[in-house]
Design a protein around this motif. Structure first.
Motif, PDB file in Angstrom:
ATOM      1  N   ASN A 192       0.856  -1.189   0.000  1.00  0.00           N
ATOM      2  CA  ASN A 192       0.000   0.000   0.000  1.00  0.00           C
ATOM      3  C   ASN A 192       0.886   1.231   0.000  1.00  0.00           C
ATOM      4  O   ASN A 192       1.873   1.282   0.731  1.00  0.00           O
ATOM      5  CB  ASN A 192      -0.904  -0.021   1.240  1.00  0.00           C
ATOM      6  CG  ASN A 192      -2.067   0.940   1.131  1.00  0.00           C
ATOM      7  OD1 ASN A 192      -1.883   2.156   1.059  1.00  0.00           O
ATOM      8  ND2 ASN A 192      -3.275   0.391   1.104  1.00  0.00           N
ATOM      9  N   TYR A 204       1.844  -3.057   5.986  1.00  0.00           N
ATOM     10  CA  TYR A 204       2.074  -2.698   4.598  1.00  0.00           C
ATOM     11  C   TYR A 204       3.507  -2.265   4.313  1.00  0.00           C
ATOM     12  O   TYR A 204       4.174  -1.659   5.146  1.00  0.00           O
ATOM     13  CB  TYR A 204       1.152  -1.543   4.190  1.00  0.00           C
ATOM     14  CG  TYR A 204      -0.308  -1.921   4.049  1.00  0.00           C
ATOM     15  CD1 TYR A 204      -0.715  -2.900   3.146  1.00  0.00           C
ATOM     16  CD2 TYR A 204      -1.281  -1.279   4.813  1.00  0.00           C
ATOM     17  CE1 TYR A 204      -2.052  -3.229   3.001  1.00  0.00           C
ATOM     18  CE2 TYR A 204      -2.632  -1.603   4.667  1.00  0.00           C
ATOM     19  CZ  TYR A 204      -3.006  -2.578   3.772  1.00  0.00           C
ATOM     20  OH  TYR A 204      -4.334  -2.898   3.625  1.00  0.00           O
ATOM     21  N   GLY A 224      -5.841  -0.610  -1.394  1.00  0.00           N
ATOM     22  CA  GLY A 224      -5.201   0.484  -2.123  1.00  0.00           C
ATOM     23  C   GLY A 224      -5.871   0.754  -3.464  1.00  0.00           C
ATOM     24  O   GLY A 224      -5.809   1.863  -3.995  1.00  0.00           O
ATOM     25  N   TYR A 238      -0.528   1.867  -9.201  1.00  0.00           N
ATOM     26  CA  TYR A 238       0.189   0.699  -8.655  1.00  0.00           C
ATOM     27  C   TYR A 238       0.909  -0.076  -9.759  1.00  0.00           C
ATOM     28  O   TYR A 238       2.001  -0.603  -9.551  1.00  0.00           O
ATOM     29  CB  TYR A 238      -0.766  -0.210  -7.872  1.00  0.00           C
ATOM     30  CG  TYR A 238      -0.990   0.279  -6.458  1.00  0.00           C
ATOM     31  CD1 TYR A 238      -0.085  -0.004  -5.442  1.00  0.00           C
ATOM     32  CD2 TYR A 238      -2.096   1.054  -6.142  1.00  0.00           C
ATOM     33  CE1 TYR A 238      -0.285   0.463  -4.152  1.00  0.00           C
ATOM     34  CE2 TYR A 238      -2.312   1.533  -4.854  1.00  0.00           C
ATOM     35  CZ  TYR A 238      -1.396   1.230  -3.862  1.00  0.00           C
ATOM     36  OH  TYR A 238      -1.581   1.697  -2.588  1.00  0.00           O
TER      37      TYR A 238
END
Ligand code: BMP
Length: 252
Positions: A192, A204, A224, A238
């Motif tokens: 995250n 995380y 996330g 991401y």
């Protein structure tokens, strides 16, 4: 001198299992190492998420037993169509943890019929080598180490779990917060960019940390992405962060 990590191309050359090959080919084609965890509880949310994030991920990870209105025709048939349309694999995070016979029943029967649609599944290896024999039509990702605070996956446990994972032909990878040998794919959840934990034990790390320090292959991101105001934008972020971190981890 520290050795550089193994690239996806090198891993693909050495891959034995069709699912490992498919994952690595998809990663290279999409320039993505992102697996989105779809921890939503209705069919509509699941399908909407899959449609939005599908182009940016290599696999969608499900906990199919949290879908409150699950129906094979209504849930799985369109999900499979989205997986084909957007070229991602389906990873059912069932974390099997029983004797082989029971796992086989849980895998093939009940309402979920995981064997009919999952490309790969997660399993604990607590039941021993033979407990994994039933998964011979899919890939297995073995739970080696967990991300949660206080997990019992100690050094000794992980070492023994890894021996089973490395020796079983159905196993394509492991879930872990530690580096694994190059012969096996490493899947790392607990990623995250905004938070360090969730107040319920989850811990995380950033994509940068897991690629640089663990040489992970694939990051698994749940909240996330699916909790973000714009799930598609979050998936792209991401995906880009993960790919950049992978490329950086190739250089020493
Ligand atoms: P999130 O990014 O929202 O914390 O979700 C993480 C996902 O990865 C969850 O579906 C969880 O079940 C899974 N997971 C994990 O967080 N840690 C592990 O060690 C193994 C997991 O499968």
């Amino acid at each position: 001198e520290e050795k550089t990590r193994c690239s996806y191309e090198q891993k693909l050359k050495n891959a034995q299992h069709s699912v490992s090959k498919k994952l690595l080919e998809t990663a290279l084609a999409k320039q993505s190492n992102l697996i989105a965890s779809a921890d939503v509880t209705t069919t509509q949310e699941l399908l909407e998420l899959a449609e939005k994030v599908g182009p940016h991920i290599i696999a969608l990870k499900t906990h199919i037993d949290i879908i409150s209105d699950f129906e094979y025709e209504k849930t799985i048939v369109p999900l499979k169509a989205l997986a084909a349309k957007h070229q991602f694999l389906l990873m059912e995070d069932r974390k099997f943890a029983d004797i082989g016979n029971t796992q086989e029943l849980q895998f093939t029967s009940g309402v979920f019929k995981i064997t009919d649609w999952a490309d790969f599944v997660t399993s604990q290896v607590i039941g021993g080598f033979e407990s994994l024999d039933c998964f011979n039509n899919v890939g297995v990702v073995a739970i080696i180490g967990m991300s949660s605070k206080g997990t019992l996956t100690t050094n000794d446990y992980r070492e023994e779990a890894l021996k089973i994972a490395l020796s079983h032909p159905n196993v394509i990878g492991g879930v872990s917060q530690n580096q694994l040998p190059d012969e096996i794919l490493l899947f790392t959840p607990g990623v995250n960019l905004a938070d360090s934990g969730d107040g319920k034990g989850q811990q995380y790390n950033t994509p940068e940390h897991v690629f640089k320090n663990l040489h992970t292959d694939f990051i698994i991101v749940g909240r996330g992405i699916y909790k973000a105001a714009n799930a598609e934008e979050a998936a792209i972020t991401y995906k880009n962060e993960g790919w950049k971190a992978y490329v950086n981890s190739l250089e020493k």
